[in-house]
Design a protein around this motif. Sequence first.
Motif, PDB file in Angstrom:
ATOM      1  N   ARG A  99       0.828  -1.209   0.000  1.00 22.25           N
ATOM      2  CA  ARG A  99       0.000   0.000   0.000  1.00 22.25           C
ATOM      3  C   ARG A  99       0.860   1.256   0.000  1.00 22.25           C
ATOM      4  O   ARG A  99       0.561   2.227  -0.703  1.00 22.25           O
ATOM      5  N   ARG A 100       1.944   1.222   0.744  1.00 21.65           N
ATOM      6  CA  ARG A 100       2.862   2.366   0.780  1.00 21.65           C
ATOM      7  C   ARG A 100       3.475   2.602  -0.603  1.00 21.65           C
ATOM      8  O   ARG A 100       3.595   3.746  -1.066  1.00 21.65           O
ATOM      9  N   LEU A 101       3.834   1.526  -1.277  1.00 21.94           N
ATOM     10  CA  LEU A 101       4.407   1.648  -2.623  1.00 21.94           C
ATOM     11  C   LEU A 101       3.373   2.183  -3.599  1.00 21.94           C
ATOM     12  O   LEU A 101       3.683   3.031  -4.454  1.00 21.94           O
ATOM     13  N   GLU A 102       2.139   1.691  -3.497  1.00 24.10           N
ATOM     14  CA  GLU A 102       1.065   2.167  -4.375  1.00 24.10           C
ATOM     15  C   GLU A 102       0.810   3.661  -4.155  1.00 24.10           C
ATOM     16  O   GLU A 102       0.611   4.423  -5.119  1.00 24.10           O
ATOM     17  N   ASP A 103       0.827   4.101  -2.900  1.00 24.91           N
ATOM     18  CA  ASP A 103       0.618   5.524  -2.614  1.00 24.91           C
ATOM     19  C   ASP A 103       1.730   6.372  -3.206  1.00 24.91           C
ATOM     20  O   ASP A 103       1.492   7.464  -3.746  1.00 24.91           O
ATOM     21  N   GLN A 104       2.955   5.860  -3.115  1.00 21.19           N
ATOM     22  CA  GLN A 104       4.086   6.622  -3.650  1.00 21.19           C
ATOM     23  C   GLN A 104       4.030   6.718  -5.170  1.00 21.19           C
ATOM     24  O   GLN A 104       4.348   7.754  -5.758  1.00 21.19           O
ATOM     25  N   LEU A 105       3.599   5.620  -5.826  1.00 16.18           N
ATOM     26  CA  LEU A 105       3.538   5.607  -7.293  1.00 16.18           C
ATOM     27  C   LEU A 105       2.244   6.220  -7.816  1.00 16.18           C
ATOM     28  O   LEU A 105       2.150   6.553  -9.005  1.00 16.18           O
ATOM     29  N   GLY A 106       1.233   6.314  -6.969  1.00 13.65           N
ATOM     30  CA  GLY A 106      -0.043   6.861  -7.410  1.00 13.65           C
ATOM     31  C   GLY A 106      -0.810   5.930  -8.314  1.00 13.65           C
ATOM     32  O   GLY A 106      -1.571   6.376  -9.184  1.00 13.65           O
ATOM     33  N   ALA A 107      -0.625   4.627  -8.136  1.00 14.14           N
ATOM     34  CA  ALA A 107      -1.313   3.636  -8.976  1.00 14.14           C
ATOM     35  C   ALA A 107      -1.539   2.362  -8.179  1.00 14.14           C
ATOM     36  O   ALA A 107      -0.705   1.976  -7.345  1.00 14.14           O
ATOM     37  N   ALA A 108      -2.671   1.702  -8.431  1.00 12.69           N
ATOM     38  CA  ALA A 108      -2.943   0.401  -7.810  1.00 12.69           C
ATOM     39  C   ALA A 108      -2.124  -0.671  -8.514  1.00 12.69           C
ATOM     40  O   ALA A 108      -2.163  -0.777  -9.749  1.00 12.69           O
ATOM     41  N   LEU A 109      -1.382  -1.448  -7.759  1.00 19.47           N
ATOM     42  CA  LEU A 109      -0.510  -2.476  -8.336  1.00 19.47           C
ATOM     43  C   LEU A 109      -1.109  -3.875  -8.247  1.00 19.47           C
ATOM     44  O   LEU A 109      -0.729  -4.757  -9.022  1.00 19.47           O
ATOM     45  N   LEU A 110      -2.033  -4.091  -7.302  1.00 22.53           N
ATOM     46  CA  LEU A 110      -2.587  -5.427  -7.094  1.00 22.53           C
ATOM     47  C   LEU A 110      -4.107  -5.374  -7.007  1.00 22.53           C
ATOM     48  O   LEU A 110      -4.671  -4.454  -6.412  1.00 22.53           O
ATOM     49  N   HIS A 111      -4.743  -6.366  -7.633  1.00 21.33           N
ATOM     50  CA  HIS A 111      -6.157  -6.626  -7.405  1.00 21.33           C
ATOM     51  C   HIS A 111      -6.250  -7.527  -6.177  1.00 21.33           C
ATOM     52  O   HIS A 111      -5.642  -8.600  -6.139  1.00 21.33           O
TER      53      HIS A 111
END
Length: 298
Positions: free
Chosen positions: A40-52
Amino acid sequence: MRREDLPDLLAFSVVAEQGSFRGAASKLGLSPSALSHAVRRLEDQLGAALLHRTTRSVAPTEAGARFLRILQPALNDIDRALLDLADTSGRIAGHVRINAHRNAAELLVLPRLGTLQKDHPEIVVELSIDEGLTDIVAEGFDVGIRIGERLAEDVVAVRLSPDHQTAVVAAPSYLAEMGTPDTPDDLQRHRCIGYRFVTSRRLFVWRFAEGDREFEAHLEPSLIVDDVQMSQRAAMLGLGLAFVPRDAVEDQLQAGQLVEVLQRWSVTMPGDFLYYPSRRTLSLAARTVIDLLRKRGD
């Protein structure tokens, strides 16, 4: 990306590979909640959802799959660099998780661990006994050991044992009470100990051979178990006839605790193979364990 983001990148990669937070947590030695926070921290930093995320599975999103294609080669380069460094230093350490059925664990793995502990004391082996068909990737295992006919596709397989010869065995006390069967047809008049597969819940079918022809004996067991060792133990207690790999009961046959019957109808079954997914990069510790077990099969 900063260097301090590397743990989050690794967390995302392993969760995507394992297809579950639980499997990734087992592999990395972290809690599922810690991995969820990292992704979740990585997704917030990238601004994109990485996993369903669903209650049953985890899979990369389209953006996650694109990112993984870029990320995975870089992580593989780091893995190779660490392995090269370990090769240079001569120090081999790590945690290796093996999933194996009981007979393979007792006959093929345990006898070799003394040598492993002496030569590589910093390798920790976790041996999980499993009579089912566990997905070793989803459950975070490094390698599995199964009979050849039960191997999944898309795996690297290393033979650990010759093919198995089957045996029908019983205790002397049972044969004294019930008589000795002369042909497979006689089994209909005997108490037979059935084996039920843990995963499929199917009953194992006893197979016999006459010349070049193999045939099945359809029996009504008087006792059904889902553990091979329990089947052997039940036979030793005089509860009926058991159908087992002969090498698994060799000691009991030599000691007279069991007697083999219907030997002329015995069939050959595939041997045991160690396997791991072909797409997986193995740690040096896992490669060392595989090489040690392979020597048993040569």
